[in-house]
Design a protein around this motif. Structure first.
Motif, PDB file in Angstrom:
ATOM      1  N   ALA A 157       0.840  -1.203   0.000  1.00 55.75           N
ATOM      2  CA  ALA A 157       0.000   0.000   0.000  1.00 55.75           C
ATOM      3  C   ALA A 157       0.877   1.256   0.000  1.00 55.75           C
ATOM      4  N   LEU A 158       1.935   1.232   0.790  1.00 57.20           N
ATOM      5  CA  LEU A 158       2.836   2.384   0.824  1.00 57.20           C
ATOM      6  C   LEU A 158       3.607   2.536  -0.482  1.00 57.20           C
ATOM      7  N   ARG A 159       3.900   1.438  -1.157  1.00 58.79           N
ATOM      8  CA  ARG A 159       4.574   1.519  -2.466  1.00 58.79           C
ATOM      9  C   ARG A 159       3.768   2.361  -3.450  1.00 58.79           C
ATOM     10  N   THR A 160       2.432   2.342  -3.312  1.00 62.21           N
ATOM     11  CA  THR A 160       1.602   3.100  -4.248  1.00 62.21           C
ATOM     12  C   THR A 160       1.796   4.602  -4.120  1.00 62.21           C
ATOM     13  N   THR A 161       2.450   5.042  -3.058  1.00 62.19           N
ATOM     14  CA  THR A 161       2.689   6.474  -2.869  1.00 62.19           C
ATOM     15  C   THR A 161       4.004   6.925  -3.501  1.00 62.19           C
ATOM     16  N   PHE A 162       4.736   5.981  -4.089  1.00 62.92           N
ATOM     17  CA  PHE A 162       5.992   6.288  -4.766  1.00 62.92           C
ATOM     18  C   PHE A 162       5.745   6.473  -6.261  1.00 62.92           C
ATOM     19  N   GLU A 163       6.606   7.247  -6.899  1.00 61.30           N
ATOM     20  CA  GLU A 163       6.504   7.456  -8.346  1.00 61.30           C
ATOM     21  C   GLU A 163       6.623   6.137  -9.102  1.00 61.30           C
ATOM     22  N   LYS A 164       7.542   5.259  -8.662  1.00 62.19           N
ATOM     23  CA  LYS A 164       7.720   3.938  -9.273  1.00 62.19           C
ATOM     24  C   LYS A 164       7.545   2.878  -8.187  1.00 62.19           C
ATOM     25  N   PRO A 165       6.315   2.403  -7.980  1.00 58.26           N
ATOM     26  CA  PRO A 165       6.032   1.470  -6.877  1.00 58.26           C
ATOM     27  C   PRO A 165       6.912   0.223  -6.849  1.00 58.26           C
ATOM     28  N   ALA A 166       7.200  -0.362  -7.991  1.00 58.47           N
ATOM     29  CA  ALA A 166       7.989  -1.598  -8.014  1.00 58.47           C
ATOM     30  C   ALA A 166       9.437  -1.370  -7.576  1.00 58.47           C
ATOM     31  N   ASP A 167       9.921  -0.133  -7.682  1.00 60.65           N
ATOM     32  CA  ASP A 167      11.305   0.186  -7.316  1.00 60.65           C
ATOM     33  C   ASP A 167      11.422   0.845  -5.946  1.00 60.65           C
ATOM     34  N   ALA A 168      10.299   0.988  -5.233  1.00 65.56           N
ATOM     35  CA  ALA A 168      10.301   1.692  -3.949  1.00 65.56           C
ATOM     36  C   ALA A 168      11.195   0.992  -2.931  1.00 65.56           C
ATOM     37  N   ARG A 169      11.844   1.807  -2.103  1.00 65.28           N
ATOM     38  CA  ARG A 169      12.655   1.292  -0.991  1.00 65.28           C
ATOM     39  C   ARG A 169      11.990   1.715   0.309  1.00 65.28           C
ATOM     40  N   LEU A 170      11.689   0.723   1.159  1.00 66.49           N
ATOM     41  CA  LEU A 170      11.052   0.991   2.435  1.00 66.49           C
ATOM     42  C   LEU A 170      11.285  -0.180   3.367  1.00 66.49           C
ATOM     43  N   VAL A 171      11.244   0.091   4.675  1.00 68.31           N
ATOM     44  CA  VAL A 171      11.425  -0.972   5.666  1.00 68.31           C
ATOM     45  C   VAL A 171      10.450  -0.765   6.825  1.00 68.31           C
ATOM     46  N   THR A 172      10.016  -1.872   7.400  1.00 68.31           N
ATOM     47  CA  THR A 172       9.121  -1.840   8.555  1.00 68.31           C
ATOM     48  C   THR A 172       9.895  -1.351   9.773  1.00 68.31           C
ATOM     49  N   THR A 173       9.321  -0.396  10.497  1.00 68.02           N
ATOM     50  CA  THR A 173       9.931   0.038  11.758  1.00 68.02           C
ATOM     51  C   THR A 173       9.055  -0.318  12.952  1.00 68.02           C
ATOM     52  N   ASP A 174       7.751  -0.549  12.713  1.00 67.77           N
ATOM     53  CA  ASP A 174       6.862  -0.953  13.796  1.00 67.77           C
ATOM     54  C   ASP A 174       5.709  -1.757  13.200  1.00 67.77           C
ATOM     55  N   LEU A 175       5.373  -2.844  13.870  1.00 67.47           N
ATOM     56  CA  LEU A 175       4.291  -3.722  13.428  1.00 67.47           C
ATOM     57  C   LEU A 175       3.473  -4.103  14.651  1.00 67.47           C
ATOM     58  N   ASP A 176       2.188  -3.751  14.631  1.00 66.78           N
ATOM     59  CA  ASP A 176       1.297  -4.068  15.742  1.00 66.78           C
ATOM     60  C   ASP A 176       0.189  -4.959  15.211  1.00 66.78           C
ATOM     61  N   VAL A 177      -0.021  -6.108  15.848  1.00 65.44           N
ATOM     62  CA  VAL A 177      -1.051  -7.056  15.428  1.00 65.44           C
ATOM     63  C   VAL A 177      -1.935  -7.371  16.626  1.00 65.44           C
ATOM     64  N   SER A 178      -3.245  -7.280  16.431  1.00 69.62           N
ATOM     65  CA  SER A 178      -4.215  -7.717  17.432  1.00 69.62           C
ATOM     66  C   SER A 178      -5.036  -8.846  16.820  1.00 69.62           C
ATOM     67  N   TYR A 179      -4.963 -10.025  17.450  1.00 69.45           N
ATOM     68  CA  TYR A 179      -5.710 -11.187  16.977  1.00 69.45           C
ATOM     69  C   TYR A 179      -7.087 -11.178  17.628  1.00 69.45           C
ATOM     70  N   LEU A 180      -8.126 -11.332  16.819  1.00 71.17           N
ATOM     71  CA  LEU A 180      -9.493 -11.262  17.326  1.00 71.17           C
ATOM     72  C   LEU A 180     -10.165 -12.619  17.450  1.00 71.17           C
ATOM     73  N   ARG A 181      -9.816 -13.536  16.549  1.00 71.65           N
ATOM     74  CA  ARG A 181     -10.379 -14.896  16.566  1.00 71.65           C
ATOM     75  C   ARG A 181      -9.514 -15.760  15.667  1.00 71.65           C
ATOM     76  N   PRO A 182      -9.596 -17.084  15.794  1.00 73.92           N
ATOM     77  CA  PRO A 182      -8.800 -17.965  14.939  1.00 73.92           C
ATOM     78  C   PRO A 182      -9.223 -17.853  13.470  1.00 73.92           C
ATOM     79  N   ALA A 183      -8.252 -17.907  12.596  1.00 70.43           N
ATOM     80  CA  ALA A 183      -8.514 -17.960  11.157  1.00 70.43           C
ATOM     81  C   ALA A 183      -8.695 -19.417  10.770  1.00 70.43           C
ATOM     82  N   THR A 184      -9.742 -19.721  10.033  1.00 67.93           N
ATOM     83  CA  THR A 184     -10.033 -21.117   9.710  1.00 67.93           C
ATOM     84  C   THR A 184     -10.029 -21.414   8.215  1.00 67.93           C
ATOM     85  N   GLY A 185      -9.893 -20.399   7.388  1.00 68.07           N
ATOM     86  CA  GLY A 185      -9.926 -20.617   5.937  1.00 68.07           C
ATOM     87  C   GLY A 185      -8.955 -19.701   5.229  1.00 68.07           C
TER      88      GLY A 185
END
Length: 140
Positions: free
Chosen positions: A70-98
């Motif tokens: 999604a962030l790549r879409t904000t670059f002039e050339k998305p396929a060539d974009a350079r970016l790295v994750t600095t923070d990742l927050d995940v909240s699990y709400l229920r088990p995934a079954t499919g």
């Protein structure tokens, strides 16, 4: 902002990436600031034991990966974009079954930092939500 959202080029990036291609990750929708991706249901992604839910690390991977795309879409050339994750927050709400579908939306994409909001669904139910922050390396 992006002038060319090359879906085929970005899907090719996934197909050539060992881990993402092994997951069977598919880029379903790409718009400026928004991405939808999916992973099919497979036995290899399930936890052992009763219930056999999809391993939570798969949802975390989807949150991280969809955010980056999604962030790549904000670059002039998305396929060539350079970016790295600095923070990742995940909240699990229920088990995934499919099969899993992930929607990522850019909340802000500045000169050096981007933030996304993400929802992961399985069997039409929200199974996890997340937020990421990325370091963006834009050309000067």
């Amino acid at each position: 902002m992006s002038s060319d959202l090359d879906t085929a080029g970005l899907q090719s990036f996934i197909d050539e990436h060992g881990y993402l291609s092994w997951l069977g990750l598919c880029l379903d929708l790409i718009e400026e600031g928004r991405v939808r991706m999916s992973v099919p249901e497979t036995e290899e992604l399930r936890n052992p034991g009763p219930g056999r839910s999809v391993h939570g690390g798969i949802a975390a991977t989807l949150i991280d990966t969809a955010s980056g795309f999604a962030l790549r879409t904000t670059f002039e050339k998305p396929a060539d974009a350079r970016l790295v994750t600095t923070d990742l927050d995940v909240s699990y709400l229920r088990p995934a079954t499919g099969a899993l579908t992930v929607d990522a939306e850019v909340l802000r994409a500045g000169g050096t930092t981007g933030v996304t909001d993400v929802t992961v669904e399985s069997d039409t139910e929200t199974v996890a939500v997340g937020r990421t922050t990325y370091r963006l390396f834009r050309e000067s």
